[in-house]
Design a protein around this motif. Structure first.
Motif, PDB file in Angstrom:
ATOM      1  N   TYR A  81       0.844  -1.183   0.000  1.00  0.00           N
ATOM      2  CA  TYR A  81       0.000   0.000   0.000  1.00  0.00           C
ATOM      3  C   TYR A  81       0.885   1.241   0.000  1.00  0.00           C
ATOM      4  N   LEU A  82       0.544   2.203  -0.833  1.00  0.00           N
ATOM      5  CA  LEU A  82       1.310   3.444  -0.860  1.00  0.00           C
ATOM      6  C   LEU A  82       0.802   4.450   0.172  1.00  0.00           C
ATOM      7  N   ASP A  83      -0.505   4.548   0.325  1.00  0.00           N
ATOM      8  CA  ASP A  83      -1.096   5.475   1.292  1.00  0.00           C
ATOM      9  C   ASP A  83      -1.993   4.671   2.233  1.00  0.00           C
ATOM     10  N   ASP A  84      -1.430   4.249   3.345  1.00  0.00           N
ATOM     11  CA  ASP A  84      -2.168   3.443   4.319  1.00  0.00           C
ATOM     12  C   ASP A  84      -2.970   4.386   5.214  1.00  0.00           C
ATOM     13  N   ARG A  85      -4.241   4.558   4.898  1.00  0.00           N
ATOM     14  CA  ARG A  85      -5.071   5.504   5.636  1.00  0.00           C
ATOM     15  C   ARG A  85      -5.583   4.938   6.948  1.00  0.00           C
ATOM     16  N   LEU A  86      -5.235   3.693   7.261  1.00  0.00           N
ATOM     17  CA  LEU A  86      -5.561   3.117   8.569  1.00  0.00           C
ATOM     18  C   LEU A  86      -4.431   3.325   9.565  1.00  0.00           C
ATOM     19  N   ALA A  87      -3.255   3.710   9.052  1.00  0.00           N
ATOM     20  CA  ALA A  87      -2.093   3.902   9.923  1.00  0.00           C
ATOM     21  C   ALA A  87      -2.231   5.206  10.707  1.00  0.00           C
ATOM     22  N   PRO A  88      -1.623   5.281  11.893  1.00  0.00           N
ATOM     23  CA  PRO A  88      -1.670   6.531  12.686  1.00  0.00           C
ATOM     24  C   PRO A  88      -1.097   7.703  11.895  1.00  0.00           C
ATOM     25  N   ASP A  89      -1.721   8.844  12.032  1.00  0.00           N
ATOM     26  CA  ASP A  89      -1.328  10.030  11.270  1.00  0.00           C
ATOM     27  C   ASP A  89      -0.309  10.837  12.070  1.00  0.00           C
ATOM     28  N   GLY A  90       0.944  10.312  12.151  1.00  0.00           N
ATOM     29  CA  GLY A  90       1.951  10.977  12.958  1.00  0.00           C
ATOM     30  C   GLY A  90       2.953  11.784  12.167  1.00  0.00           C
ATOM     31  N   ASP A  91       2.854  11.723  10.841  1.00  0.00           N
ATOM     32  CA  ASP A  91       3.804  12.435   9.979  1.00  0.00           C
ATOM     33  C   ASP A  91       3.215  13.796   9.613  1.00  0.00           C
ATOM     34  N   PRO A  92       3.841  14.908  10.033  1.00  0.00           N
ATOM     35  CA  PRO A  92       3.288  16.241   9.732  1.00  0.00           C
ATOM     36  C   PRO A  92       3.169  16.509   8.238  1.00  0.00           C
ATOM     37  N   MET A  93       4.169  16.049   7.456  1.00  0.00           N
ATOM     38  CA  MET A  93       4.097  16.277   6.016  1.00  0.00           C
ATOM     39  C   MET A  93       2.935  15.517   5.405  1.00  0.00           C
ATOM     40  N   ARG A  94       2.775  14.249   5.831  1.00  0.00           N
ATOM     41  CA  ARG A  94       1.645  13.469   5.338  1.00  0.00           C
ATOM     42  C   ARG A  94       0.321  14.146   5.687  1.00  0.00           C
ATOM     43  N   ALA A  95       0.200  14.614   6.927  1.00  0.00           N
ATOM     44  CA  ALA A  95      -1.036  15.274   7.358  1.00  0.00           C
ATOM     45  C   ALA A  95      -1.330  16.511   6.515  1.00  0.00           C
ATOM     46  N   MET A  96      -0.298  17.269   6.197  1.00  0.00           N
ATOM     47  CA  MET A  96      -0.494  18.491   5.415  1.00  0.00           C
ATOM     48  C   MET A  96      -0.837  18.178   3.961  1.00  0.00           C
ATOM     49  N   LEU A  97      -0.049  17.283   3.326  1.00  0.00           N
ATOM     50  CA  LEU A  97      -0.260  16.988   1.905  1.00  0.00           C
ATOM     51  C   LEU A  97      -1.552  16.210   1.666  1.00  0.00           C
ATOM     52  N   SER A  98      -1.995  15.456   2.672  1.00  0.00           N
ATOM     53  CA  SER A  98      -3.237  14.686   2.510  1.00  0.00           C
ATOM     54  C   SER A  98      -4.472  15.585   2.436  1.00  0.00           C
TER      55      SER A  98
END
Length: 433
Positions: free
Chosen positions: A89-106
């Motif tokens: 999986y490239l974007d595991d949306r079940l994983a905890p959202d602990g990455d600030p960059m991921r949170a912003m770009l998502s």
């Protein structure tokens, strides 16, 4: 100013192409040993997912196959997957959202996927980043896409040393014009484009100013199913698919009002889920069809439900090469379908292995269903014809055509003569299936 901007863009393109060529020169030799298949959501439910799982399992006999799912929104796949096929999986949306960059770009919309792609809203700037990184990480092997947005991304980003194959599961003519324009100019960069139907193949042949190296039609294969053939004595008709307007279930329910009036002991079961589900439930209630039309939800065991039915109904406005039609044929169920110009029209020979009905005509659909209900000999004759037709789409037959395509594409890179191509199955009318 515009001239300067054009020159800047042209210079950037030349730099990008030069960088690609340098990387390609250092890449390992061309190979089909490793195959990566891009899929939007491997854990979801839908015909494309089942088709890809089926193909991946067949190819895993001779290749190292991995399905690369852009999204993960459910814990595990809904459909069974061959254990030899790897899944990432490239974007595991079940994983905890602990990455600030991921949170912003998502939270930002995609810039890689065209806005008119039907799944555009599922992509974000984060999925763009993950997808682009993955594609650019490959320097050999085979990369397959399974929808326009993924095919277009491959055409833009894949290194020349990677063999790229685009699959199209939806007809070209039903795509928005802006998406068709992108397809016309970018798909030429693919090594191959595979359509499911002859009609769609011709549309691409006519539409593309410059074609990929190979433009071919390979239909879906019948997936493996458990259980036995239908006995055709159950007073049950089934329909299956995602509950969207395109599937035409609202028309089927209106047609069933006439069927229920003539044969109140028969039941219609519509399997699936989607945005139209509540609307369809309300329609059933308003029509007084409770107990006569059922919406049991999603099912992973399609074969078991078909085995308990006598008729399969296809009510779609537009339909590609329908997997549920193949499954119904393989289970010995009689088929009634709207005569959609691509899939059903090519798959079904009217009065031989199914009944074809003028599209969007509820009265005609109801009449055809009632005819199959009342004529037992017809029901058995159509079912027997379907069993013969399904043999032409066995996974071994269709799989060999994929192997022939892979061998041909590799030969174009290595100049080695490929094996003789696998002949297309022939329909009862004498034309290719």
């Amino acid at each position: 100013m515009r001239t300067w901007a054009r020159k800047s863009r042209s210079a950037a393109v030349r730099l990008y192409q030069g960088y690609n060529r340098r990387r390609a020169r250092k890449a390992p030799p061309a190979s089909t040993r490793e195959i990566k298949i891009l899929l939007l959501h491997a854990n979801g439910m839908g015909g494309t997912i089942r088709t890809v799982f089926n193909l991946a399992g067949y190819l895993a006999e001779r290749h190292d196959v991995e399905i690369v799912s852009i999204l993960r929104e459910d814990e595990k796949p809904f459909f069974p997957l061959d254990p030899r096929v790897r899944l990432r999986y490239l974007d595991d949306r079940l994983a905890p959202d602990g990455d600030p960059m991921r949170a912003m770009l998502s939270k930002m919309p995609s810039r890689l996927i065209p806005k008119d792609e039907t799944a555009y809203h599922r992509f974000t700037l984060w999925t763009d980043l993950k997808l682009a990184r993955f594609i650019r990480s490959l320097d050999t092997g085979v990369l397959m896409g399974t929808r326009p947005g993924l095919n277009l991304a491959m055409a833009q980003l894949a290194l020349p040393s990677v063999i790229t194959i685009g699959q199209e599961h939806v007809a070209l003519k039903v795509k928005p014009e802006s998406l068709q324009e992108l397809i016309k100019w970018r798909y030429r960069r693919l090594d191959a484009l595979v359509t499911l139907t002859k009609a769609d193949l011709k549309d691409y042949q006519d539409a593309l100013p410059k074609r990929p190296k190979k433009l071919v039609r390979i239909p879906n294969a019948v997936p493996p199913m458990n259980g036995n053939l239908a006995t055709l004595d159950a007073k049950v008709a089934v329909a299956m698919g995602r509950m969207t307007k395109l599937k035409g279930f609202h028309r089927l329910i209106r047609a069933w009002e006439q069927v229920a009036a003539a044969h109140p002991d028969w039941t219609l079961r519509i399997f699936g889920a989607g945005p139209q589900e509540e609307h369809l439930r309300q329609q059933i209630t308003d029509a007084g069809l409770e107990g006569k039309v059922e919406l049991p939800g999603k099912t992973a065991d399609i074969g078991a439900e078909l085995e308990k039915a006598s008729i399969h109904v296809m009510s779609s406005r537009h339909e590609g090469f329908s997997l549920t039609i193949l499954e119904a044929m393989a289970k010995g169920v009689a088929i009634v379908s709207f005569n959609s110009p691509h899939g059903p029209k090519e798959m079904i020979t009217n009065e031989v292995d199914g009944l074809l009905v003028k599209p969007r005509t509820e009265d005609n659909l109801a009449a055809a269903i009632i005819r199959v209900i009342e004529d037992e000999r017809l029901r058995h004759r159509l079912a027997a014809g379907g069993l013969e037709t399904a043999k032409r789409y066995d996974v071994s037959v269709v799989g060999e055509r994929w192997e022939a395509l892979l061998n041909d594409l590799l030969a174009r890179r290595t100049r080695v003569l490929p094996p003789a191509p696998v002949a297309e199955p022939v329909s009862p009318s004498g034309s290719p299936a």
